[in-house]
Design a protein around this motif. Structure first.
Motif, PDB file in Angstrom:
ATOM      1  N   THR A  87       1.083  -1.350  -0.135  1.00  0.00           N
ATOM      2  CA  THR A  87      -0.252   0.052  -0.012  1.00  0.00           C
ATOM      3  C   THR A  87       0.292   1.228  -0.243  1.00  0.00           C
ATOM      4  O   THR A  87       0.348   1.488  -0.239  1.00  0.00           O
ATOM      5  CB  THR A  87      -1.172  -0.021   1.273  1.00  0.00           C
ATOM      6  N   LEU A  88       1.853   1.385   0.752  1.00  0.00           N
ATOM      7  CA  LEU A  88       2.827   2.894   0.793  1.00  0.00           C
ATOM      8  C   LEU A  88       3.037   2.220  -0.442  1.00  0.00           C
ATOM      9  O   LEU A  88       3.531   3.986  -1.314  1.00  0.00           O
ATOM     10  CB  LEU A  88       4.392   1.952   2.044  1.00  0.00           C
ATOM     11  N   ILE A  89       3.827   1.558  -1.446  1.00  0.00           N
ATOM     12  CA  ILE A  89       5.063   1.128  -2.644  1.00  0.00           C
ATOM     13  C   ILE A  89       3.925   2.214  -3.197  1.00  0.00           C
ATOM     14  O   ILE A  89       4.159   3.168  -4.569  1.00  0.00           O
ATOM     15  CB  ILE A  89       5.635   0.215  -2.964  1.00  0.00           C
ATOM     16  N   GLY A  90       2.682   1.684  -3.312  1.00  0.00           N
ATOM     17  CA  GLY A  90       0.967   1.842  -4.612  1.00  0.00           C
ATOM     18  C   GLY A  90       1.240   3.617  -4.949  1.00  0.00           C
ATOM     19  O   GLY A  90       1.172   4.321  -5.255  1.00  0.00           O
ATOM     20  N   LEU A  91       1.038   3.681  -3.160  1.00  0.00           N
ATOM     21  CA  LEU A  91       0.779   4.907  -2.576  1.00  0.00           C
ATOM     22  C   LEU A  91       1.358   5.994  -2.889  1.00  0.00           C
ATOM     23  O   LEU A  91       1.374   7.414  -3.611  1.00  0.00           O
ATOM     24  CB  LEU A  91      -0.482   4.990  -1.554  1.00  0.00           C
ATOM     25  N   ALA A  92       2.447   5.725  -3.031  1.00  0.00           N
ATOM     26  CA  ALA A  92       4.030   6.681  -2.695  1.00  0.00           C
ATOM     27  C   ALA A  92       3.875   6.584  -4.636  1.00  0.00           C
ATOM     28  O   ALA A  92       4.383   8.173  -4.897  1.00  0.00           O
ATOM     29  CB  ALA A  92       5.102   6.135  -2.219  1.00  0.00           C
TER      30      ALA A  92
END
Length: 197
Positions: A87-92
């Motif tokens: 989720t973090l990587i996708g949102l970033a």
């Protein structure tokens, strides 16, 4: 990297809680694809909500049916960590959260993971979960869907997205602080064990 706080009660692999954890793991690449390729944020949110619900449900079922297993103790925290990372990587990548937040949260997992690896070399498979670790994960898993919702454009003067964004950042900040605080507690527990060994 949390581990279950209760003892293994079964060595069975095919249990309902393990099946739910495995389904959660399958949802990680699906979530990443949804958020990055078609940018189907609504469906990505559904995947996150289902993952959050099954995370709660598998623990509840495991305790109620005395089917806590060693495999479940590995799958459940693995799924949590992978959802947080994905989720973090996708949102970033989408520009919804800054990369420093990704580095801050993933570096905590790396540091705690090094201590857990040192413990494993001495035959210790994990540390007991404490409330702080659960609270941190809870905050982060609430933050990400809200931040994704907050990325939408306001329509007809409705400030729903602004509210979601503010609430999402509140959960993200508290979650990050608690995540590191829990990590430092795990590190201290691991250091004490390593000193005594």
């Amino acid at each position: 990297m949390d581990v279950q706080e209760t003892e293994v009660q079964t060595d069975r692999i095919l249990t309902v809680p393990n099946a739910l954890s495995f389904l959660r793991l399958l949802g990680v690449p699906l979530f990443l694809w949804l958020i990055l390729v078609p940018q189907a944020d609504g469906w990505a949110l559904v995947v996150l909500l289902v993952a959050g619900f099954t995370d709660w449900l598998d623990g509840k079922i495991a305790r109620a049916t005395h089917s806590i297993s060693r495999l479940g103790q590995l799958l459940d925290p693995l799924a949590d960590r992978l959802y947080i990372a994905a989720t973090l990587i996708g949102l970033a990548i989408r520009g919804i959260v800054p990369w420093w937040l990704v580095i801050l949260l993933l570096s905590r997992d790396l540091v705690v993971g090094l201590y857990l690896a040192a413990l494993k070399r001495r035959g210790i498979t994990g540390l007991p979960v404490h409330f702080l670790g659960k609270a941190a994960t809870f905050n982060l898993l609430y933050a990400f869907p809200l931040l994704l919702l907050g990325d939408g454009a306001d329509a007809a003067g409705i400030d729903f997205h602004d509210v979601a964004r503010v609430a999402g950042w509140a959960f993200a900040i508290w979650g990050t602080v608690l995540y590191w605080w829990a990590g430092l507690l795990y590190i201290e527990q691991a250091r004490r064990i390593l000193r005594h060994r």
